[in-house]
Scaffold this motif. Structure first.
Motif, PDB file in Angstrom:
ATOM      1  N   SER A  70     -14.245 -14.913  72.449  1.00  8.68           N
ATOM      2  CA  SER A  70     -13.439 -14.995  73.663  1.00  8.68           C
ATOM      3  C   SER A  70     -12.487 -16.186  73.628  1.00  8.68           C
ATOM      4  O   SER A  70     -11.275 -16.053  73.843  1.00  8.68           O
ATOM      5  CB  SER A  70     -14.357 -15.080  74.891  1.00  8.68           C
ATOM      6  OG  SER A  70     -13.606 -15.252  76.068  1.00  8.68           O
ATOM      7  N   VAL A  71     -13.030 -17.377  73.356  1.00  6.03           N
ATOM      8  CA  VAL A  71     -12.218 -18.593  73.387  1.00  6.03           C
ATOM      9  C   VAL A  71     -11.144 -18.562  72.295  1.00  6.03           C
ATOM     10  O   VAL A  71      -9.986 -18.939  72.527  1.00  6.03           O
ATOM     11  CB  VAL A  71     -13.110 -19.844  73.244  1.00  6.03           C
ATOM     12  CG1 VAL A  71     -12.261 -21.099  73.125  1.00  6.03           C
ATOM     13  CG2 VAL A  71     -14.055 -19.953  74.429  1.00  6.03           C
ATOM     14  N   LEU A  72     -11.507 -18.107  71.098  1.00  4.09           N
ATOM     15  CA  LEU A  72     -10.550 -18.059  69.999  1.00  4.09           C
ATOM     16  C   LEU A  72      -9.385 -17.127  70.316  1.00  4.09           C
ATOM     17  O   LEU A  72      -8.212 -17.478  70.138  1.00  4.09           O
ATOM     18  CB  LEU A  72     -11.251 -17.597  68.721  1.00  4.09           C
ATOM     19  CG  LEU A  72     -10.360 -17.442  67.485  1.00  4.09           C
ATOM     20  CD1 LEU A  72      -9.768 -18.786  67.082  1.00  4.09           C
ATOM     21  CD2 LEU A  72     -11.139 -16.826  66.324  1.00  4.09           C
ATOM     22  N   LEU A  73      -9.708 -15.933  70.828  1.00  2.71           N
ATOM     23  CA  LEU A  73      -8.662 -14.940  71.075  1.00  2.71           C
ATOM     24  C   LEU A  73      -7.768 -15.308  72.255  1.00  2.71           C
ATOM     25  O   LEU A  73      -6.550 -15.141  72.191  1.00  2.71           O
ATOM     26  CB  LEU A  73      -9.293 -13.559  71.288  1.00  2.71           C
ATOM     27  CG  LEU A  73      -9.889 -12.925  70.033  1.00  2.71           C
ATOM     28  CD1 LEU A  73     -10.641 -11.647  70.385  1.00  2.71           C
ATOM     29  CD2 LEU A  73      -8.786 -12.615  69.023  1.00  2.71           C
ATOM     30  N   TYR A  74      -8.361 -15.832  73.354  1.00  3.02           N
ATOM     31  CA  TYR A  74      -7.478 -16.129  74.476  1.00  3.02           C
ATOM     32  C   TYR A  74      -6.618 -17.359  74.192  1.00  3.02           C
ATOM     33  O   TYR A  74      -5.494 -17.464  74.686  1.00  3.02           O
ATOM     34  CB  TYR A  74      -8.225 -16.193  75.809  1.00  3.02           C
ATOM     35  CG  TYR A  74      -8.919 -17.468  76.227  1.00  3.02           C
ATOM     36  CD1 TYR A  74      -8.224 -18.655  76.480  1.00  3.02           C
ATOM     37  CD2 TYR A  74     -10.298 -17.475  76.452  1.00  3.02           C
ATOM     38  CE1 TYR A  74      -8.861 -19.803  76.907  1.00  3.02           C
ATOM     39  CE2 TYR A  74     -10.944 -18.627  76.893  1.00  3.02           C
ATOM     40  CZ  TYR A  74     -10.222 -19.781  77.111  1.00  3.02           C
ATOM     41  OH  TYR A  74     -10.862 -20.918  77.547  1.00  3.02           O
ATOM     42  N   GLY A  75      -7.117 -18.284  73.367  1.00  2.00           N
ATOM     43  CA  GLY A  75      -6.271 -19.397  72.950  1.00  2.00           C
ATOM     44  C   GLY A  75      -5.096 -18.910  72.112  1.00  2.00           C
ATOM     45  O   GLY A  75      -3.955 -19.356  72.286  1.00  2.00           O
ATOM     46  N   LEU A  96      -3.284  -8.890  77.057  1.00  2.00           N
ATOM     47  CA  LEU A  96      -4.171  -9.205  75.934  1.00  2.00           C
ATOM     48  C   LEU A  96      -4.921 -10.518  76.167  1.00  2.00           C
ATOM     49  O   LEU A  96      -6.094 -10.648  75.815  1.00  2.00           O
ATOM     50  CB  LEU A  96      -3.369  -9.288  74.636  1.00  2.00           C
ATOM     51  CG  LEU A  96      -2.792  -7.962  74.127  1.00  2.00           C
ATOM     52  CD1 LEU A  96      -1.888  -8.199  72.927  1.00  2.00           C
ATOM     53  CD2 LEU A  96      -3.912  -6.986  73.763  1.00  2.00           C
ATOM     54  N   THR A  97      -4.232 -11.503  76.779  1.00  2.00           N
ATOM     55  CA  THR A  97      -4.894 -12.769  77.105  1.00  2.00           C
ATOM     56  C   THR A  97      -6.016 -12.527  78.098  1.00  2.00           C
ATOM     57  O   THR A  97      -7.125 -13.056  77.947  1.00  2.00           O
ATOM     58  CB  THR A  97      -3.886 -13.769  77.686  1.00  2.00           C
ATOM     59  OG1 THR A  97      -2.824 -13.964  76.756  1.00  2.00           O
ATOM     60  CG2 THR A  97      -4.555 -15.104  77.972  1.00  2.00           C
ATOM     61  N   GLY A  98      -5.735 -11.737  79.134  1.00  2.00           N
ATOM     62  CA  GLY A  98      -6.772 -11.402  80.115  1.00  2.00           C
ATOM     63  C   GLY A  98      -7.929 -10.659  79.474  1.00  2.00           C
ATOM     64  O   GLY A  98      -9.098 -10.908  79.781  1.00  2.00           O
ATOM     65  N   LEU A  99      -7.603  -9.758  78.550  1.00  2.00           N
ATOM     66  CA  LEU A  99      -8.637  -8.996  77.843  1.00  2.00           C
ATOM     67  C   LEU A  99      -9.584  -9.933  77.101  1.00  2.00           C
ATOM     68  O   LEU A  99     -10.810  -9.747  77.106  1.00  2.00           O
ATOM     69  CB  LEU A  99      -7.961  -8.039  76.858  1.00  2.00           C
ATOM     70  CG  LEU A  99      -8.713  -6.784  76.425  1.00  2.00           C
ATOM     71  CD1 LEU A  99      -8.911  -5.841  77.605  1.00  2.00           C
ATOM     72  CD2 LEU A  99      -7.935  -6.055  75.322  1.00  2.00           C
ATOM     73  N   ALA A 100      -9.019 -10.958  76.473  1.00  2.00           N
ATOM     74  CA  ALA A 100      -9.829 -11.905  75.692  1.00  2.00           C
ATOM     75  C   ALA A 100     -10.589 -12.877  76.582  1.00  2.00           C
ATOM     76  O   ALA A 100     -11.737 -13.228  76.295  1.00  2.00           O
ATOM     77  CB  ALA A 100      -8.925 -12.670  74.730  1.00  2.00           C
TER      78      ALA A 100
END
Length: 379
Positions: A70-75, A96-100
């Protein structure tokens, strides 16, 4: 992780007017609020979908691994938002940010709930929840500094999302320092699949693991808890997003009507005070909820929100009064309103389904609430 969760959510509100200037045609700019509502709504929709998927996965692959993803993708997606060249790309990256980012909350709450001692658990969840408000405050400060320096001119808003990419490096710490929840490991090892403690595990342990999202609706008691907490969560999420999404813009409009030359600064100031009020609530809620009990705390929270919201938008006629009232509003509609979900909902379900249950309570409401920023923008 929670701090940058809040940073990412609130940064969008702060820079939207400036991002819209980059992306909208003169005809589209006549209805800027609608397009801004769409950008917020796509983020919220992605957040809801990602939360439901990620929260469920966390009960299968573990809290730590899901937190890393989660943290890696939304960053990463937050950083990419800075490179948007048109509104479609901007809105797509917000989705996509919200998805992560969606699963970060439920995995964090479950991890704290399952590792902190009982006497301190409510305080721990309250402190964890405060990270969201600290992140919103950080976003306000970052935008205040970047907006003041204005290093990229009309494109300076993009730097706010560059800062939001920093959590990706936090995964290096998560991998090394955070241990998996022993309660979750034990529940899986012993094959205790029931959703609530009231349901006997007899005859369940030997069965193949049921789908967790179905399991929380299989038991009568679990269904009742899900339904009631869903209604409270819906009131919290719809109310908070309807208020926090537009409060800076509303304060700016009031300041312009009063003839202030620096109207935008009043919007930022109001956002800071709203968030500061929420931080106070977050920091003390764990102590208050243990002192007065869960039911009284819930009543206190919703009554306060019910009273202060019309005061904010109907009776605070000057921008000076609005900024002061905003702090009280943030105390109830953001601080107290979200703390109970971190503390109380995690207490209602077992470790085998905890992430799935609290993620459903928190994120399914976003599947309803996502349309409201568009409605509010249209109004």
């Amino acid at each position: 992780g929670s701090i940058f969760d809040g940073y990412e959510a609130y940064a969008l509100f702060l820079v939207l007017p400036f991002a819209m200037r980059d992306f909208l045609t003169p005809v589209q700019a006549e209805s800027t609020a609608v397009w801004a509502g769409i950008a917020i709504s796509t983020t919220l929709l992605g957040w809801g979908i990602g939360g439901l998927i990620g929260g469920t996965l966390a009960d299968y692959i573990g809290r730590k691994r899901m937190m890393l993803y989660s943290v890696l993708l939304y960053g990463m997606f937050t950083g990419l938002t800075a490179l948007s060249t048109n509104f479609t790309m901007f809105a797509g990256l917000r989705f996509l940010t919200g998805l992560a980012i969606g699963s970060e909350w439920s995995t964090g709450v479950a991890l704290v709930s399952e590792t902190w001692p009982e006497r301190a658990r409510a305080k721990g969840c309250s402190f964890l929840q405060s990270g969201f408000a600290w992140g919103a405050l950080l976003a306000s400060i970052a935008w205040w500094i970047i907006g003041g320096l204005n290093p990229l001119g009309r494109h300076s808003w993009r730097l706010v999302f560059v800062v939001g990419a920093l959590p990706a490096f936090f995964t290096l710490y998560i991998r090394r320092a955070i241990q998996e929840s022993e309660k979750w490991v034990q529940a899986v090892r012993e094959r205790r699949w029931a959703a609530t403690e009231q349901e006997s595990d007899i005859g369940v342990k030997a069965q193949r693991r049921p789908f967790t999202l179905a399991e929380i609706f299989r038991e009568r008691e679990s269904r009742r808890r899900i339904f009631l907490t869903f209604l409270m969560s819906l009131a919290t999420v719809v109310g908070n997003w309807a208020i926090s999404s537009w409060l800076p813009t509303y304060a700016q409009q009031v300041a312009q009507a009063e003839g202030y030359a620096n109207a935008a600064q009043w919007g930022t100031r109001t956002a800071l005070l709203y968030t500061a009020g929420a931080i106070v609530a977050y920091m003390i809620s764990g102590f208050v909820i243990d002192a007065m009990g869960r039911r009284k705390f819930l009543f206190f929270t919703y009554l306060g929100a019910l009273v202060i919201t019309p005061v904010t938008f109907l009776w605070a006629h000057s921008v000076e009064a609005l900024t002061l009232v905003a702090a009280i509003n943030g105390f109830f509609t953001m601080g107290c309103a979200f703390t109970w979900m971190a503390i109380y909902s995690a207490e209602l379900f077992t470790s085998a389904v905890r992430c799935t249950a609290i993620s459903f309570i928190y994120n399914s409401t976003r599947m309803v609430a996502w349309i409201f920023p568009i409605i509010a923008g249209t109004m």
